[in-house]
Scaffold this motif. Sequence first.
Motif, mmCIF file in Angstrom:
data_model
loop_
_atom_site.group_PDB
_atom_site.id
_atom_site.type_symbol
_atom_site.label_atom_id
_atom_site.label_comp_id
_atom_site.label_asym_id
_atom_site.label_seq_id
_atom_site.Cartn_x
_atom_site.Cartn_y
_atom_site.Cartn_z
ATOM 1 N N LEU A 158 0.846 -1.188 0.000
ATOM 2 C CA LEU A 158 0.000 0.000 0.000
ATOM 3 C C LEU A 158 0.882 1.238 0.000
ATOM 4 O O LEU A 158 1.953 1.238 0.612
ATOM 5 C CB LEU A 158 -0.910 0.011 1.235
ATOM 6 C CG LEU A 158 -2.008 -1.059 1.258
ATOM 7 C CD1 LEU A 158 -2.594 -1.192 2.660
ATOM 8 C CD2 LEU A 158 -3.104 -0.710 0.253
ATOM 9 N N ALA A 408 -1.648 4.847 2.741
ATOM 10 C CA ALA A 408 -2.912 4.123 2.609
ATOM 11 C C ALA A 408 -2.911 2.969 3.612
ATOM 12 O O ALA A 408 -1.865 2.388 3.904
ATOM 13 C CB ALA A 408 -3.068 3.589 1.188
ATOM 14 N N SER A 449 -4.476 10.711 -1.168
ATOM 15 C CA SER A 449 -5.312 9.933 -2.085
ATOM 16 C C SER A 449 -5.641 10.703 -3.342
ATOM 17 O O SER A 449 -5.963 10.113 -4.377
ATOM 18 C CB SER A 449 -6.607 9.516 -1.376
ATOM 19 O OG SER A 449 -7.489 10.620 -1.209
ATOM 20 N N TRP A 454 -1.772 7.802 -5.869
ATOM 21 C CA TRP A 454 -2.138 6.520 -5.272
ATOM 22 C C TRP A 454 -3.010 5.652 -6.189
ATOM 23 O O TRP A 454 -2.946 4.423 -6.119
ATOM 24 C CB TRP A 454 -2.894 6.750 -3.959
ATOM 25 C CG TRP A 454 -2.034 7.191 -2.833
ATOM 26 C CD1 TRP A 454 -0.715 7.531 -2.870
ATOM 27 C CD2 TRP A 454 -2.453 7.341 -1.470
ATOM 28 N NE1 TRP A 454 -0.283 7.903 -1.620
ATOM 29 C CE2 TRP A 454 -1.319 7.788 -0.740
ATOM 30 C CE3 TRP A 454 -3.657 7.156 -0.799
ATOM 31 C CZ2 TRP A 454 -1.373 8.044 0.628
ATOM 32 C CZ3 TRP A 454 -3.706 7.410 0.556
ATOM 33 C CH2 TRP A 454 -2.575 7.845 1.276
ATOM 34 N N LEU A 458 -2.921 1.639 -6.109
ATOM 35 C CA LEU A 458 -3.921 0.902 -5.334
ATOM 36 C C LEU A 458 -4.681 -0.111 -6.180
ATOM 37 O O LEU A 458 -5.179 -1.119 -5.661
ATOM 38 C CB LEU A 458 -4.916 1.887 -4.701
ATOM 39 C CG LEU A 458 -4.413 2.695 -3.522
ATOM 40 C CD1 LEU A 458 -5.389 3.818 -3.188
ATOM 41 C CD2 LEU A 458 -4.217 1.798 -2.299
ATOM 42 N N TRP A 463 -8.305 2.543 0.614
ATOM 43 C CA TRP A 463 -7.076 3.138 1.164
ATOM 44 C C TRP A 463 -7.222 3.649 2.595
ATOM 45 O O TRP A 463 -6.296 4.242 3.147
ATOM 46 C CB TRP A 463 -6.597 4.272 0.262
ATOM 47 C CG TRP A 463 -7.642 5.321 -0.042
ATOM 48 C CD1 TRP A 463 -8.515 5.315 -1.085
ATOM 49 C CD2 TRP A 463 -7.923 6.504 0.710
ATOM 50 N NE1 TRP A 463 -9.330 6.425 -1.046
ATOM 51 C CE2 TRP A 463 -8.982 7.181 0.047
ATOM 52 C CE3 TRP A 463 -7.398 7.073 1.862
ATOM 53 C CZ2 TRP A 463 -9.514 8.381 0.521
ATOM 54 C CZ3 TRP A 463 -7.923 8.271 2.333
ATOM 55 C CH2 TRP A 463 -8.966 8.907 1.652
#
Length: 860
Positions: A158, A408, A449, A454, A458, A463
Amino acid sequence: MTYLPSTFRALHQGWSLTAAEPAADAPDGAAPALAAGVPAVVPGEAHLDLHRAGLIDDPFDGDNEAAQQWIGDTSWRYATTFAWQPDDAARHDLVALGLDTVAAVELNGTELGRAENMFRSFRWDARGALREGDNTLVVTFAAPVPEALARAERDGVLPSTNHHEYNQLRKMACSFGWDWGIDVAGAGIWKPIGLDSWSGVRIASVRPLVDVVAGEEGAHHGVLVAHVEIERDGAAPDREVPLRVALTGPDGARYEATGTVAAGRTEGVVTVEVPGVRRWWPVGHGDQPLYDVEVIATGGGGSARWEGRVGFRTVELDTTPDASGAPFLLKVNGETVLVRGANWIPDHAFLTEVDRDRYARRVDDALEANVNLLRVWGGGIYESDDLYDLADERGLLMWQDFPFACAAYSEDEPMRAEVEAEARENVTRLSPHPSLVIWNGNNENTWGSVDWGWAGRLDGRPWGDLYYRELLPGVLAELDPTRPYSPASPYSFGDYRHPNDERYGTMHIWDVWNREDYSVYARYKPRFLSEFGFQGPPAWSTLTRVVHDEPLDPFGHQMLVHQKAHLGNAKLERGWQGHLPDPATIEDWHWTTQLNQAHAVRFGIEHVRSLTPHNTGAIMWQLNDNWPVVSWAAVDHDEHRKPLWHALRAAYAPRLATFQPRASEAARAAAWEGLEPEPDTVALVVVNDSRERLAGTWTVTREAFDGSVRAKATVEVDAPARGAATVTVPAEVATFADAATEVLVATADDPDAGVATALRYGAEVVDQRLEPQPLRIEAAAVDGGCELRLTAASLARDVFCHADVVDPGARADSGLLTLRAGQSATLRITSPAGGDPASFAAAVRTANDLLGGAGVTGAR
């Protein structure tokens, strides 16, 4: 610390530490001791035990951080033997208030339970494993760095900001290193562990929630609603449990009420009313009366007792949209609080090294710098009750982040269950503290985010937003609806808004420091600035205690070990360009970078505060350090107040006068609609963070550095309580004839106004014609140190005594003074080592003396 009942028996003696699974790179010479075991201190941490045993050098010194990475790759085992005799207690529970982090707990070879969260406590029924006589308790910790990596490989990596997968564990993020923090991820029993032997009934928790209601003729009445959770021992029928709650006021008056926990239930509620209650106020707004709380539960032939304290106040957070966006307006007892804040990180990389006295000294550092709020940052911990108790007593407001930072986080089990468990426990634990006025969901995760790329990493995985929008506010709504909640910092309080939009809610400014000159602060108009800052080195003695490069150099190997920010020392160099001359020596580099840090943060704070009431607060990064390091801190790890601290005290004065550029009415009228007009005037802005209106005349002069007055005017200032006044300075005074040798000065004509003189320079230090040696210094010994009598023959800018150069234990009572021609001041130096007064006089530096230097220090 969590309240411990009288039935709790601490098991803190006789511990040993062994390497259960040594890392491959563990030093060969330590192998026998690691296998045989070394004495361990509990509560404590593995690094500290290894250091005490002589197996490792000081983790903070030199480049020991790199040499000791094997500690975080090692699985550690703590073990002790204790004697136990059966007694009349019906229950015997093993209680661990803090295990760091992934651990298995065995008693006499029987596994009682497992833990994987350092932010919560654990309680296990030990009756089946206890035996008469000697008992062996073993706690085995998984190696944190491999454990985090293994989980990332198993469940998926993450996004995060550091080189370790810290967001895979419910462990203090900054223990894995940060851009100011050492990488010392380790293991330990970091809070008390012991046996709780009880009968009948146990008080599992108390949430003493307060409210204040208005009465007649200005009176206020307190309402305490005590939510009491109990556990029965199971030996008797599940009967009703009587409760009694008593409050004792600061004047000794006592208030009581009773209630019950019904049969078959585990929680009861008791309401206590306090007529004519004395309200708790933040510092600068009133007093801090505290009421003692006692809760007694009786049942099954036994009774249990809980003690705590509360303060009666109300808290509101107003984010209602307005014409400029949406504010972030904190109110206590209905009164606006203009936040003068500092961000707080753990005060030591090894948490068990922070005791109540050290916390008390940091609270002094905050309050004496005119800070009225500490934000407990989300890469640290749910802070100790010691810190909160001190804040309660002193009126220092507290903002607590939930421990999520710059990453995250998985929303899957078991992480989700652990997050809920820790939130429930810590919301309950901290609920009595009146100083706690806001909970915050995360640090920069919501921002990340959106802006940190991200989405591609992801690949559709959650997250952590579930925590910040649902789970955490849900826990607070259930357990403590008396305090406001913010999902994140920064946060704009509205869907489809960028999280870091200056028009809404809270904002972080980090382009200054990372890319931009500190003058760029003036381009922003945040409603509330919850993070911003600029770096500088620690005190000279703090730096040279751990950095031993020969010769000492900003880009030396050990220096860069103690500079964790990416290209940090290069950014320091870029940061002073255009403001201060290039330093010629390492001593000049140290002074230049410390001074530039102070200038940068003071510039930002004065700008932001000048926007009152559009802006309602600033929280600078950061108050403190967790080890000796070049960082954003105002107080270094060895507890020296840097020049920044003195700048902070001045910029955060409750009543502040500052010169600021402003656009005239003509400029505003001529500007294109929707565009901000360019400033074309200079204004005197007086911020009045007090309950009384501030009105009167001020004298504004333009002076030469030799003290001669070139122009003068009198202006009227009328600043409302908790507000500000802006007055345009006449152009004939504000316009410099010779910017290199002149300064604007504004002084309240009323000497009791409580506002320091405001200064505005026509040029930066590098372009000023300052006298290189403007001071006459008379030094004299006094009890416990010396006094330095300073007299300026010409403008002496930013006078500071580096007292620690003479004696690392020495402290000056003030610093970063600017003396105009003819002015005098006295510095009082306390020196445990009894340093020579002449040596302290020689340790005085000014911005003026930097103008004698030339060249650039350091190799690339």
